[in-house]
Design a protein around this motif. Structure first.
Motif, PDB file in Angstrom:
ATOM      1  N   ASN A  29       0.823  -1.210   0.000  1.00 47.31           N
ATOM      2  CA  ASN A  29       0.000   0.000   0.000  1.00 47.31           C
ATOM      3  C   ASN A  29       0.856   1.260   0.000  1.00 47.31           C
ATOM      4  OD1 ASN A  29      -2.490  -1.325  -0.047  1.00 47.31           O
ATOM      5  ND2 ASN A  29      -2.486  -1.560   2.171  1.00 47.31           N
ATOM      6  N   ARG A  30       1.817   1.297  -0.905  1.00 44.56           N
ATOM      7  CA  ARG A  30       2.749   2.412  -1.005  1.00 44.56           C
ATOM      8  C   ARG A  30       2.909   2.855  -2.450  1.00 44.56           C
ATOM      9  NH1 ARG A  30       2.938   3.447   3.952  1.00 44.56           N
ATOM     10  NH2 ARG A  30       4.106   2.179   5.379  1.00 44.56           N
ATOM     11  N   ILE A  31       3.325   4.100  -2.596  1.00 41.40           N
ATOM     12  CA  ILE A  31       3.746   4.609  -3.897  1.00 41.40           C
ATOM     13  C   ILE A  31       5.250   4.453  -3.943  1.00 41.40           C
ATOM     14  CG2 ILE A  31       3.965   6.683  -5.313  1.00 41.40           C
ATOM     15  CD1 ILE A  31       1.307   7.611  -4.083  1.00 41.40           C
ATOM     16  N   VAL A  32       5.748   3.827  -5.018  1.00 38.47           N
ATOM     17  CA  VAL A  32       7.178   3.518  -5.091  1.00 38.47           C
ATOM     18  C   VAL A  32       7.773   4.014  -6.411  1.00 38.47           C
ATOM     19  CG1 VAL A  32       7.143   1.559  -3.515  1.00 38.47           C
ATOM     20  CG2 VAL A  32       6.615   1.192  -5.910  1.00 38.47           C
ATOM     21  N   GLY A  33       7.705   5.276  -6.650  1.00 42.64           N
ATOM     22  CA  GLY A  33       8.295   5.840  -7.854  1.00 42.64           C
ATOM     23  C   GLY A  33       7.241   6.218  -8.885  1.00 42.64           C
ATOM     24  N   LYS A  34       7.715   6.297 -10.126  1.00 41.43           N
ATOM     25  CA  LYS A  34       6.833   6.684 -11.224  1.00 41.43           C
ATOM     26  C   LYS A  34       6.975   5.699 -12.373  1.00 41.43           C
ATOM     27  CE  LYS A  34       6.853  11.537 -10.106  1.00 41.43           C
ATOM     28  NZ  LYS A  34       7.101  12.897 -10.554  1.00 41.43           N
ATOM     29  N   ILE A  35       5.932   5.630 -13.195  1.00 42.54           N
ATOM     30  CA  ILE A  35       5.951   4.785 -14.384  1.00 42.54           C
ATOM     31  C   ILE A  35       5.352   5.575 -15.536  1.00 42.54           C
ATOM     32  CG2 ILE A  35       5.938   2.531 -13.264  1.00 42.54           C
ATOM     33  CD1 ILE A  35       2.908   2.485 -13.477  1.00 42.54           C
ATOM     34  N   ASP A  36       5.596   5.095 -16.752  1.00 40.56           N
ATOM     35  CA  ASP A  36       5.127   5.795 -17.937  1.00 40.56           C
ATOM     36  C   ASP A  36       4.738   4.781 -19.003  1.00 40.56           C
ATOM     37  OD1 ASP A  36       4.518   7.955 -19.529  1.00 40.56           O
ATOM     38  OD2 ASP A  36       6.581   8.462 -20.022  1.00 40.56           O
ATOM     39  N   GLU A  37       3.990   5.218 -19.965  1.00 40.94           N
ATOM     40  CA  GLU A  37       3.578   4.483 -21.148  1.00 40.94           C
ATOM     41  C   GLU A  37       2.936   3.140 -20.841  1.00 40.94           C
ATOM     42  OE1 GLU A  37       6.705   4.576 -24.057  1.00 40.94           O
ATOM     43  OE2 GLU A  37       6.511   6.736 -24.285  1.00 40.94           O
ATOM     44  N   ILE A  38       3.535   2.028 -21.298  1.00 38.37           N
ATOM     45  CA  ILE A  38       2.847   0.735 -21.218  1.00 38.37           C
ATOM     46  C   ILE A  38       2.624   0.290 -19.771  1.00 38.37           C
ATOM     47  CG2 ILE A  38       4.805  -0.845 -21.386  1.00 38.37           C
ATOM     48  CD1 ILE A  38       3.021  -2.368 -23.520  1.00 38.37           C
ATOM     49  N   GLU A  39       3.590   0.558 -18.893  1.00 38.84           N
ATOM     50  CA  GLU A  39       3.417   0.174 -17.487  1.00 38.84           C
ATOM     51  C   GLU A  39       2.333   1.014 -16.820  1.00 38.84           C
ATOM     52  OE1 GLU A  39       4.644  -2.525 -15.937  1.00 38.84           O
ATOM     53  OE2 GLU A  39       5.449  -2.985 -17.908  1.00 38.84           O
ATOM     54  N   ALA A  40       2.259   2.282 -17.174  1.00 39.98           N
ATOM     55  CA  ALA A  40       1.190   3.138 -16.645  1.00 39.98           C
ATOM     56  C   ALA A  40      -0.172   2.671 -17.150  1.00 39.98           C
ATOM     57  CB  ALA A  40       1.442   4.589 -17.041  1.00 39.98           C
ATOM     58  N   LEU A  41      -0.221   2.239 -18.411  1.00 40.37           N
ATOM     59  CA  LEU A  41      -1.474   1.746 -18.968  1.00 40.37           C
ATOM     60  C   LEU A  41      -1.900   0.444 -18.292  1.00 40.37           C
ATOM     61  CD1 LEU A  41      -3.771   2.008 -20.945  1.00 40.37           C
ATOM     62  CD2 LEU A  41      -2.337   0.918 -22.676  1.00 40.37           C
ATOM     63  N   LYS A  42      -0.966  -0.455 -18.042  1.00 44.20           N
ATOM     64  CA  LYS A  42      -1.296  -1.704 -17.347  1.00 44.20           C
ATOM     65  C   LYS A  42      -1.860  -1.423 -15.954  1.00 44.20           C
ATOM     66  CE  LYS A  42       2.014  -4.732 -19.672  1.00 44.20           C
ATOM     67  NZ  LYS A  42       3.196  -5.588 -19.499  1.00 44.20           N
ATOM     68  N   GLN A  43      -1.264  -0.468 -15.263  1.00 44.30           N
ATOM     69  CA  GLN A  43      -1.772  -0.102 -13.938  1.00 44.30           C
ATOM     70  C   GLN A  43      -3.153   0.523 -14.052  1.00 44.30           C
ATOM     71  OE1 GLN A  43       0.811   1.524 -10.705  1.00 44.30           O
ATOM     72  NE2 GLN A  43      -0.351   3.400 -11.112  1.00 44.30           N
ATOM     73  N   ALA A  44      -3.379   1.352 -15.066  1.00 46.26           N
ATOM     74  CA  ALA A  44      -4.694   1.967 -15.267  1.00 46.26           C
ATOM     75  C   ALA A  44      -5.749   0.906 -15.533  1.00 46.26           C
ATOM     76  CB  ALA A  44      -4.634   2.965 -16.417  1.00 46.26           C
ATOM     77  N   ILE A  45      -5.412  -0.105 -16.324  1.00 51.34           N
ATOM     78  CA  ILE A  45      -6.350  -1.194 -16.605  1.00 51.34           C
ATOM     79  C   ILE A  45      -6.696  -1.939 -15.322  1.00 51.34           C
ATOM     80  CG2 ILE A  45      -6.552  -3.460 -17.725  1.00 51.34           C
ATOM     81  CD1 ILE A  45      -4.981  -2.198 -20.095  1.00 51.34           C
ATOM     82  N   PHE A  46      -5.698  -2.238 -14.515  1.00 57.58           N
ATOM     83  CA  PHE A  46      -5.944  -2.902 -13.234  1.00 57.58           C
ATOM     84  C   PHE A  46      -6.900  -2.073 -12.374  1.00 57.58           C
ATOM     85  CE2 PHE A  46      -4.959  -3.204  -8.721  1.00 57.58           C
ATOM     86  CZ  PHE A  46      -5.271  -4.545  -8.491  1.00 57.58           C
TER      87      PHE A  46
END
Length: 135
Positions: A29-46
């Motif tokens: 339950n933590r924020i651990v940095g930043k992501i972009d593009e495909i990894e950000a999209l995968k997280q958005a889908i989840f």
């Protein structure tokens, strides 16, 4: 009077905004940095598929996935509805160009769904599980 194009030309170009977002560590339950593009999209889908649609007033009615009303319904109906609802939920995101190749695997209480997401960053496989029996 109806406005018409009187020869004006646009002197600007549309640019895509970066998709950089915070990376979530769901185990801690933590924020651990930043992501972009495909990894950000995968997280958005989840997140889209994890949020029950219409349940939280903070989100638009176009955000989320309806699954609670599928509990107790016949499995054939659930499978067809899950496919339609995943398509409806994910195609709200402009980075996603298509969703297909649905595969279903069911057990007593859950329906596991695997599908392919086609996006502006490339294609990848995602999965989710939907309850179809009361606990």
């Amino acid at each position: 009077m109806i406005p018409t194009n009187d020869g004006l030309q646009h002197d600007f170009e549309l640019e895509n905004q970066p998709t950089k977002t915070f990376k979530l560590n769901l185990d801690k339950n933590r924020i651990v940095g930043k992501i972009d593009e495909i990894e950000a999209l995968k997280q958005a889908i989840f997140l889209i598929l994890s949020c029950e649609r219409y349940e939280h007033i903070i989100y638009s009615w176009n955000y989320g996935f309806e699954s609670n009303d599928l509990i107790g319904k016949p499995i054939d109906f659930v499978m067809s509805e899950v496919k339609r609802r995943i398509l409806e939920a994910l195609l709200q995101d402009e980075r996603i160009t298509g969703v297909d190749s649905f595969e279903f695997n069911r057990n007593k209480k859950k329906l596991h769904v695997t599908f392919t997401v086609h996006s502006i960053y490339g294609d990848f496989t995602e999965e989710t599980a939907v309850n179809h029996q009361n606990d």
